[in-house]
Design a protein around this motif. Structure first.
Motif, PDB file in Angstrom:
ATOM      1  N   LYS A  51      81.584  -6.574 -76.541  1.00  0.00           N
ATOM      2  CA  LYS A  51      80.204  -6.381 -76.072  1.00  0.00           C
ATOM      3  C   LYS A  51      79.652  -7.591 -75.334  1.00  0.00           C
ATOM      4  O   LYS A  51      78.663  -7.487 -74.614  1.00  0.00           O
ATOM      5  N   ARG A  53      78.386  -9.990 -77.126  1.00  0.00           N
ATOM      6  CA  ARG A  53      77.170 -10.135 -77.938  1.00  0.00           C
ATOM      7  C   ARG A  53      77.225 -11.401 -78.778  1.00  0.00           C
ATOM      8  O   ARG A  53      78.277 -11.729 -79.324  1.00  0.00           O
ATOM      9  N   SER A 138      75.653  -0.260 -80.803  1.00  0.00           N
ATOM     10  CA  SER A 138      75.736   0.668 -79.677  1.00  0.00           C
ATOM     11  C   SER A 138      76.860   0.201 -78.743  1.00  0.00           C
ATOM     12  O   SER A 138      77.100  -1.001 -78.607  1.00  0.00           O
ATOM     13  N   ASN A 140      77.590  -0.461 -75.747  1.00  0.00           N
ATOM     14  CA  ASN A 140      77.303  -0.965 -74.406  1.00  0.00           C
ATOM     15  C   ASN A 140      77.578  -2.458 -74.359  1.00  0.00           C
ATOM     16  O   ASN A 140      77.651  -3.114 -75.398  1.00  0.00           O
ATOM     17  N   SER A 146      72.060   1.626 -73.771  1.00  0.00           N
ATOM     18  CA  SER A 146      72.980   2.246 -74.738  1.00  0.00           C
ATOM     19  C   SER A 146      73.588   3.519 -74.165  1.00  0.00           C
ATOM     20  O   SER A 146      72.911   4.277 -73.473  1.00  0.00           O
TER      21      SER A 146
HETATM   22 MG    MG Z   1      72.335  -1.898 -79.183  1.00  0.00          MG
END
Ligand code: MG
Ligand code: TXA
Length: 327
Positions: A51, A53, A138, A140, A146
């Motif tokens: 991700k 992230r 999610s 994405n 998302s």
């Molecule tokens: Mg999310």
């Protein structure tokens, strides 16, 4: 492997892939999740890499039934059982004090854990076959919109995911409501289609929402769910003026609203938006993606009313517009 499948065998393949430490994207009723075995730290780390992230953002652990709650949380208050009974399987996530065995990489080092039993039949079959918790954000790339279809997941992650299970379009369309039950009085951290009124009715008292200040929860960055197009929020009063102003600048303007702009100039595309809030939730992310596919440079969105599911819609739209600070 980047297979996309629909048949019954795919559930088995998905569960086997999770056991092997791979990443499996799967449909939920809200949005698609990017799943890994929540007990496997290496597998969970790969979610963050895929991700892009930050590693301190905690993940939701998805379970197949309410009974599993005790394996992941402790000191579970009565309110959690009440909400689970009323809304699971469904678009509700509960934050609870974590059981000691829950991995730090899942909770971002917090002493709480987010739990959810999703309502999509394919997600439930996958969870049952797998037999344990699936950690899944999610599906994405970080900060993007998302995904609400298997095609969206592929567009977002391409080869970063090992398997995509295709369960069609997500019927809810926006992420679950998050309720924090780890503090004295429950609070809504992220609004969703399970509304403040619905939660309060089950609990028998009025529940607060801190969702209006998204920076108060991890992952509540102002610019989430953002398409490439610049998103501008309009009210009934300034809606038509904004369209006129932007189209005169010669930009490719998209308009997301129940009303068709009048007149519809050549460089203006109308993306019809239902008047019904459930339907707006269903189509919101799909429309944001569609605007990008159509090469829209400025997307003007007529803000839904600030009540019921409107809270959640406005929350996501404000973030899409990069102004998540207050609703
Ligand atoms: Mg999310
Ligand atoms: O509908 C959904 O909730 C979807 C589907 C896939 O289940 N999942 C989802 O996950 O939206 P994600 O990671 O994109 O968003 C989960 C949010 C994040 O903002 C995260 O920071 C927050 O939940 N969260 C997770 N654990 C938390 C915790 N222990 N305390 C506070 N917030 C938490």
């Amino acid at each position: 492997m980047k297979t996309k499948m629909k048949d019954a065998k795919s559930i088995q393949l998905g569960a086997d892939a999770l056991r092997a430490g791979k990443l499996v994207a799967f449909p939920t009723e809200t949005v698609y999740g990017l799943g890994a075995d929540a007990r496997n730290p290496e597998a969970v780390k790969r979610i963050f890499e895929a991700k892009g992230r930050p590693s301190d953002h905690p993940l939701i652990v998805h379970l197949s039934s309410t009974e599993q709650m005790g394996e992941w949380a402790q000191h579970i208050p009565e309110a959690a059982w009440q909400l689970a009974e009323a809304f699971w399987p469904g678009p509700l996530t509960l934050i609870l004090p974590r059981a000691r065995s829950v991995l730090d990489v899942v909770t971002g080092g917090l002493d709480t854990v987010a739990l959810r039993v999703p309502g999509h039949p394919m997600a439930l079959e996958l969870l049952k076959n797998f037999g344990s918790g699936i950690a899944a954000p999610s599906a994405n790339r970080y900060g993007q919109v998302s995904p609400t279809s298997a095609e969206d997941v592929y567009e977002e992650l391409e080869d970063r995911v090992d398997l995509i299970l295709d369960g069609g379009r997500c019927l809810v369309g926006i992420e679950s409501t998050i309720v924090d039950l780890s503090t004295q009085s429950p609070r809504i951290l992220r609004p969703g289609t399970i509304t403040q009124a619905m939660l309060s009715e089950v609990l028998g008292y009025s529940i607060d929402s801190i969702a209006r200040s998204p920076q108060h929860y991890p992952g509540g960055d102002p610019s989430h769910y953002a398409p490439n197009a610049r998103v501008l929020l309009a009210t009934y009063d300034d809606f038509q003026k904004q369209i006129d102003d932007w189209q005169k600048k010669g930009l490719h303007v998209g308009v997301l609203s129940p009303q068709r702009p009048i007149p519809l100039e050549k460089n203006v595309i109308w993306l019809p938006f239902s008047e019904v809030m459930e339907e707006q939730a269903y189509s919101l992310y799909h429309s944001l993606r569609n605007a990008d596919h159509l090469g829209v440079e400025v997307l003007i969105v007529l803000l839904p009313q600030d009540s019921g599911i409107g809270h959640a819609l406005r929350d996501r739209l404000r973030r899409a517009a990069g102004m998540g600070e207050r609703c």
